[in-house]
Write a protein that holds these residues in place. Structure first.
Motif: not given
Length: 383
Positions: A343, A174, A301-303, A298-299, A161
């Motif tokens: 990410p 993001y 809703d990505n963690k 990066t979506p 990340a």
């Protein structure tokens, strides 16, 4: 580290003039600061005072995750120093603001990343279950030679990340577009302007493309995060003498690709347009790629994105921290070439509205909050 020392580090970095170069001086300064706190850093100098820097803390177990903090050491130029309230390299403080070239873009982020590394390393209550890597790059503002060099050295390949410290006013970016710079040259045939039919006007070749380019991307798909592809023709050169039909002319343009219509699609679209124009007209057009930076998405809703938002909200408690996108490009556009789908978020201090402008500033309060946010991100990600 005391608050005054943190502010001094930022001020010292602003005072080092790194207008489109001289990153070696910032790298040396950071290496010394890190060494004073028992962190080893490596400087990679590659001539003409350009240099990258890398440092790591954590357990460095190859089986555990790697988080990277990255920022660039260079700044853009000063257009008119007379417009500035203060000397652009004085790091003048007025109230909560610290002024200077690079205050927001992005020596505040760079300093905050280095200090976060130091404080995490010295905190006896923190044990990072993984590696935190700090990367300071050269030349992000023009050509990104530092990021490309790091890619050649595979410095990002193993990262899980990435946080880029560009200014965001404490908000989370993001997704950001790529940046594709190109040149089109038009070749015709010179002739005296009294007999224009004996020549081929290279400027007319560019006009043919300009008329087509206006709607060239109207039918391409829009991305879920970045929307439509943005495109502009920004530079035109052609002709040297008013009574001569020009045989050469060129234009340059910038396009902001998205993952829905990425750089390769952009190239194909332009090349197909040039093929058609070359078949229809005498002036011949040729494409040259100047810079080819990838979009980074990066979506939301990505963690990791969600973790960063929670961490930033904890530090920037006086404001609502939102998830946003932007059309600017960063070093991440280069890094994802080797680590596709990495990410990535951009999180930085205040002052984004003054980037590349006279009287650039950041706020000391946001800078100090950013240091805490970076630490929280590392602790939560490498738990």
């Amino acid at each position: 580290m005391e608050k005054e020392e943190k502010i001094k580090i930022l001020a010292d970095l602003i005072k080092i003039q790194t207008v489109n170069g001289n990153e070696i001086e910032v790298a040396k300064y950071l290496k010394t600061i890190l060494a004073d706190h028992q962190i080893n850093a490596t400087i990679d100098s590659f001539g003409d005072k350009r240099a990258n820097l890398e440092a790591e803390i954590g357990d460095k177990d190859p089986l555990n995750k790697i988080l990277a903090f990255s920022g660039h050491q260079d700044t853009v130029t000063i257009d008119d120093e007379k417009i500035w309230i203060f000397d652009p390299f004085s790091a003048q403080i007025e109230g909560d603001k610290i002024y200077g070239r690079g205050a927001s873009d992005m020596k505040s982020g760079l300093a905050a990343e280095a200090i976060a590394l130091i404080e995490l390393n010295e905190n006896p209550h923190v044990n990072l279950n993984g590696t935190l890597r700090f990367i300071a790059t050269a030349g992000e503002e023009y050509g990104t030679p530092g990021a490309y060099r790091l890619n050649d050295q595979h410095a990002i390949d193993d990262v899980d990340a990435l946080v880029i410290g560009e200014p965001t006013n404490g908000q989370i970016i993001y997704a950001h577009s790529g940046s594709f710079n190109y040149r089109i040259t038009s070749t015709g045939q010179a002739a005296h302007s009294s007999t224009p039919t004996r020549g081929i006007n290279a400027i007319q070749g560019l006009v043919n493309y300009i008329n087509l380019e206006e709607g060239l991307f109207d039918d391409v798909p829009e991305g879920p995060y970045l929307g439509a592809v943005q495109h502009s023709i920004t530079v035109i050169h052609g002709g040297n003498q008013v009574n001569t039909i020009p045989a050469q002319a060129e234009l340059r343009g910038n396009i902001r690709p998205t993952q829905a219509f990425d750089n390769n699609h952009v190239i194909s679209k332009i090349e197909e347009a040039l093929r058609k124009l070359n078949q229809q007209h005498d002036a011949q057009l040729k494409l040259e790629i100047i810079h080819n930076f990838e979009p980074v998405e990066t979506p939301s809703d990505n963690k990791f994105v969600q973790l960063v938002q929670r961490s930033a909200q904890k530090s920037f408690s006086e404001r609502e921290v939102k998830l946003k996108t932007m059309n600017g490009a960063t070093d991440a556009s280069v890094f994802v070439k080797n680590n596709y789908g990495l990410p990535t978020v951009i999180l930085g201090a205040d002052g984004i509205e003054t980037n590349h402008q006279p009287n650039e500033y950041t706020t000391i309060s946001s800078y100090l909050a950013l240091i805490k946010a970076y630490q929280e991100i590392a602790i939560k990600f490498l738990k």
